[in-house]
Design an enzyme around this catalytic site. Structure first.
Site, mmCIF file in Angstrom:
data_model
loop_
_atom_site.group_PDB
_atom_site.id
_atom_site.type_symbol
_atom_site.label_atom_id
_atom_site.label_comp_id
_atom_site.label_asym_id
_atom_site.label_seq_id
_atom_site.Cartn_x
_atom_site.Cartn_y
_atom_site.Cartn_z
ATOM 1 N N LYS A 22 13.846 3.191 -50.787
ATOM 2 C CA LYS A 22 15.270 3.073 -50.432
ATOM 3 C C LYS A 22 15.755 1.636 -50.640
ATOM 4 C CE LYS A 22 16.674 2.381 -45.970
ATOM 5 N NZ LYS A 22 17.666 1.312 -45.870
ATOM 6 N N ASN A 23 14.967 0.674 -50.176
ATOM 7 C CA ASN A 23 15.446 -0.705 -50.211
ATOM 8 C C ASN A 23 15.399 -1.332 -51.602
ATOM 9 O OD1 ASN A 23 16.032 -0.439 -47.560
ATOM 10 N ND2 ASN A 23 14.415 -1.797 -46.802
ATOM 11 N N ARG A 92 24.391 0.140 -44.575
ATOM 12 C CA ARG A 92 24.360 -1.285 -44.323
ATOM 13 C C ARG A 92 23.965 -2.076 -45.556
ATOM 14 N NH1 ARG A 92 25.245 -1.651 -39.096
ATOM 15 N NH2 ARG A 92 25.196 0.483 -38.408
ATOM 16 N N CYS A 116 27.083 -2.719 -35.013
ATOM 17 C CA CYS A 116 25.749 -3.135 -34.565
ATOM 18 C C CYS A 116 24.857 -1.930 -34.305
ATOM 19 C CB CYS A 116 25.923 -3.947 -33.296
ATOM 20 S SG CYS A 116 24.407 -4.289 -32.446
ATOM 21 N N ARG A 121 23.103 -8.592 -37.293
ATOM 22 C CA ARG A 121 23.095 -8.572 -38.764
ATOM 23 C C ARG A 121 24.226 -9.404 -39.369
ATOM 24 N NH1 ARG A 121 20.650 -2.920 -40.825
ATOM 25 N NH2 ARG A 121 19.451 -4.283 -42.136
ATOM 26 N N PRO A 122 24.261 -10.698 -39.076
ATOM 27 C CA PRO A 122 25.288 -11.543 -39.677
ATOM 28 C C PRO A 122 25.061 -11.692 -41.185
ATOM 29 C CG PRO A 122 23.689 -12.894 -38.495
ATOM 30 C CD PRO A 122 23.308 -11.458 -38.253
ATOM 31 N N ILE A 123 26.091 -12.149 -41.883
ATOM 32 C CA ILE A 123 25.947 -12.345 -43.336
ATOM 33 C C ILE A 123 26.284 -13.785 -43.718
ATOM 34 C CG2 ILE A 123 26.259 -9.945 -44.068
ATOM 35 C CD1 ILE A 123 29.228 -10.737 -44.652
ATOM 36 N N ASP A 124 26.152 -14.694 -42.749
ATOM 37 C CA ASP A 124 26.487 -16.092 -43.013
ATOM 38 C C ASP A 124 25.691 -16.683 -44.184
ATOM 39 O OD1 ASP A 124 24.420 -15.606 -41.047
ATOM 40 O OD2 ASP A 124 24.240 -17.772 -40.831
ATOM 41 N N ASP A 306 10.557 -2.648 -40.274
ATOM 42 C CA ASP A 306 10.919 -1.228 -40.447
ATOM 43 C C ASP A 306 9.782 -0.278 -40.059
ATOM 44 O OD1 ASP A 306 13.388 -1.983 -41.288
ATOM 45 O OD2 ASP A 306 13.040 -1.636 -43.417
ATOM 46 N N ILE A 328 12.353 -9.924 -36.070
ATOM 47 C CA ILE A 328 13.385 -9.916 -37.122
ATOM 48 C C ILE A 328 14.751 -9.493 -36.574
ATOM 49 C CG2 ILE A 328 14.014 -9.046 -39.418
ATOM 50 C CD1 ILE A 328 11.432 -10.695 -39.434
ATOM 51 N N ARG A 398 19.339 8.851 -43.801
ATOM 52 C CA ARG A 398 19.679 7.625 -44.535
ATOM 53 C C ARG A 398 18.499 7.110 -45.360
ATOM 54 N NH1 ARG A 398 22.949 3.409 -40.676
ATOM 55 N NH2 ARG A 398 24.972 4.262 -41.173
HETATM 56 C C1 UD1 Z 1 16.652 -5.650 -45.257
HETATM 57 C C2 UD1 Z 1 16.321 -4.198 -45.293
HETATM 58 C C3 UD1 Z 1 15.917 -3.706 -43.915
HETATM 59 C C4 UD1 Z 1 14.796 -4.567 -43.364
HETATM 60 C C5 UD1 Z 1 15.154 -6.036 -43.434
HETATM 61 C C6 UD1 Z 1 14.015 -6.952 -43.037
HETATM 62 C C7 UD1 Z 1 17.703 -3.294 -47.062
HETATM 63 C C8 UD1 Z 1 18.855 -2.413 -47.425
HETATM 64 N N1 UD1 Z 1 17.471 -3.439 -45.748
HETATM 65 O O1 UD1 Z 1 17.769 -5.811 -44.378
HETATM 66 O O2 UD1 Z 1 15.481 -2.363 -44.024
HETATM 67 O O3 UD1 Z 1 14.575 -4.220 -42.017
HETATM 68 O O4 UD1 Z 1 15.535 -6.382 -44.782
HETATM 69 O O5 UD1 Z 1 12.901 -6.714 -43.823
HETATM 70 O O6 UD1 Z 1 16.978 -3.796 -47.903
HETATM 71 N N2 UD1 Z 1 20.217 -12.954 -41.066
HETATM 72 C C9 UD1 Z 1 21.116 -13.946 -40.698
HETATM 73 N N3 UD1 Z 1 22.121 -14.249 -41.573
HETATM 74 C C10 UD1 Z 1 22.260 -13.648 -42.773
HETATM 75 C C11 UD1 Z 1 21.343 -12.647 -43.149
HETATM 76 C C12 UD1 Z 1 20.316 -12.318 -42.272
HETATM 77 O O7 UD1 Z 1 21.020 -14.512 -39.612
HETATM 78 O O8 UD1 Z 1 23.204 -13.990 -43.516
HETATM 79 C C13 UD1 Z 1 19.151 -12.562 -40.139
HETATM 80 C C14 UD1 Z 1 19.335 -11.126 -39.638
HETATM 81 O O9 UD1 Z 1 20.220 -11.073 -38.545
HETATM 82 C C15 UD1 Z 1 17.951 -10.722 -39.262
HETATM 83 C C16 UD1 Z 1 17.090 -11.466 -40.287
HETATM 84 O O10 UD1 Z 1 17.910 -12.503 -40.825
HETATM 85 O O11 UD1 Z 1 17.638 -11.201 -37.974
HETATM 86 C C17 UD1 Z 1 16.568 -10.583 -41.409
HETATM 87 O O12 UD1 Z 1 17.635 -10.035 -42.104
HETATM 88 P P1 UD1 Z 1 17.559 -9.677 -43.662
HETATM 89 O O13 UD1 Z 1 16.220 -10.074 -44.222
HETATM 90 O O14 UD1 Z 1 18.764 -10.231 -44.292
HETATM 91 O O15 UD1 Z 1 17.618 -8.113 -43.605
HETATM 92 P P2 UD1 Z 1 18.601 -7.162 -44.398
HETATM 93 O O16 UD1 Z 1 18.756 -7.623 -45.783
HETATM 94 O O17 UD1 Z 1 19.818 -6.920 -43.564
#
Ligand code: UD1
Length: 417
Positions: A22-23, A92, A116, A121-124, A306, A328, A398
């Protein structure tokens, strides 16, 4: 709303093929936005997150359809650069469309991905990186309005945390940017390598995927290609947990063993025996698992967040105490309250969960509140005495390709209504 009815304590046996990842599917489908021509994505799991990605592609003007286990995408350029709220909320993983659409159209207007579920799950990190590449991004009323008035430019980006989604967004934005992009502290997940392989096959120039530093030289254009997704290591881990919870012996076909490098030693610790041959993995599980040493979720190659929930469900009936540390996501123990309805003895505090193994769980009416939490309830139900009625199945859909069929093929008593 469909439900799963599971009658537990049936021994599983036989051999099943592991679905495609999936990912990998989500960023690779988003990547087709950058290409011209046809891409065929083989071993694409039939799950609602993939359907949602196909809908987004069609909204943007591409043709995307399923043919058996493949998804075909025909891309002749985008006809729009926005993605509406209702589509963005469906998965997501939709945030990876940001880098792809911005690079392809020079603009992107996306609503923020859904609320949530397992954490904030911020995207900063995504936004900061794209800004370094020349994007002007405004965040207003739940929408991201992004422009690259002078095109995207290669940049050196050091991630403070190896975020999977941010690494993917940067890769997508950088493929056709002007100059070279270097991602430091990049995520090393196998799905990152899979995305790079697809993009390189389309004509991109990406080196170092799977390592901490990824170097991307921008190219003028990308064409479509055929690509088979890697097997889903989390779906494989979930099936191993199903076997572990039922004291079963099963074989998984289509596994890349190193991708399960952090999972197998823990199950071995619990008494499971593995034998591997080619891309097959056979597991023989004891009648009752032993408790495991402390499990800490970490970025790859550490133990995957996961797989935490399904393994926790298997540990719920192990002999002894197992401690989990979720590093995480901050809200990833919601399944424990539902497991408690089935007789599990689990205490959580912050990132810790202490699981006191009980002799047996019993079936109950439980509800999935997120994808992997739903998988945990399925694992628990398979090992439990009596019948479980599992609702919230749309979460499972999903990420798991017809789980009731996969598990029935292994001899589980599982019905979907
Ligand atoms: C992806 C996977 C998800 C998996 C995760 C960690 C997909 C579609 N999803 O999610 O299944 O559980 O990797 O292996 O591939 N963070 C920030 N700011 C950001 C981005 C992330 O603070 O801009 C933090 C998140 O809140 C979290 C951590 O970084 O605590 C890991 O997030 P991230 O590796 O980005 O996971 P996803 O890409 O959302």
């Amino acid at each position: 709303m469909s439900k799963l009815f599971i009658t537990g304590q049936k021994r599983l046996s036989g051999c099943v093929e592991v679905q495609g990842a999936k990912n990998s599917a989500l960023p690779i489908l988003a990547a087709t936005v950058l290409t011209r021509g046809e891409s065929v994505i083989y071993r694409c799991p039939d799950i609602s997150d993939v359907e949602a990605s196909q809908r987004m592609l069609r909204w943007l003007g591409l043709k995307a359809s399923r043919s058996g286990e493949a998804v075909l995408v025909q891309s002749d350029g985008l006809c729009r650069h926005d993605i509406p709220d209702e589509l963005m909320r469906q998965t997501r993983g939709s945030i990876v469309f940001l880098g792809a659409v911005l690079a392809a159209a020079g603009r992107a207007r996306l609503s923020l991905p859904g609320g949530c579920e397992i954490g904030l799950r911020p995207i900063d990190l995504h936004l900061k990186a794209l800004r370094r590449m020349g994007a002007v991004i405004k965040e207003r009323h739940g929408w991201l309005d992004c422009r690259a008035p002078h095109g995207l430019k290669g940049a050196e980006i050091a991630l403070p945390f190896p975020s999977v989604g941010a690494t993917e967004n940067i890769m997508l934005a950088a493929c056709t940017a002007c100059g070279t992009t270097v991602i430091g502290n990049a995520a090393r997940e196998p799905e990152i390598t899979d995305l790079a392989e697809y993009l390189n096959r389309c004509g991109a120039c990406i080196e170092g995927a799977g390592e901490s530093e990824i170097v991307i030289d921008g190219v003028k254009e990308l064409h479509g290609c055929d690509h088979a997704l890697i097997p889903d290591r989390i779906a494989a881990a979930t099936l191993l947990c199903c076997a572990a919870a039922t004291g079963s012996e099963i074989t998984l076909r289509g596994v890349i063993h190193p991708h399960l490098g952090a999972v197998l030693p823990l199950l071995e610790d619990a008494g499971c025996q593995f034998s591997a041959s080619g891309n097959e993995l056979r597991v023989r599980c004891p009648e009752r698992l032993r408790s495991m040493k402390m499990i800490r979720t970490m970025p790859y190659p550490g133990f995957p967040t996961d797989a935490q929930a399904p393994l926790l469900a298997a540990a719920a009936t192990a002999d002894g105490t197992t401690v989990f540390v979720e590093n995480i996501f901050e809200n990833r123990y919601r399944h424990t309250a539902e497991l408690a309805r089935m007789g599990a003895d689990i205490k959580t505090e912050g990132k810790f969960a202490v699981v006191e193994g009980v002799r047996s769980l019993y079936g109950a009416a439980v509800e999935a509140t997120d994808l992997r939490g739903g998988a945990a309830l399925m694992v628990a139900a398979l090992g439990a005495e009596g019948k479980t009625e599992l609702s919230g199945v749309h979460y499972l859909e999903r990420g798991y390709d017809h789980p009731e069929l996969t598990l029935s093929a292994l001899g589980a008593e599982i019905l979907r209504t």
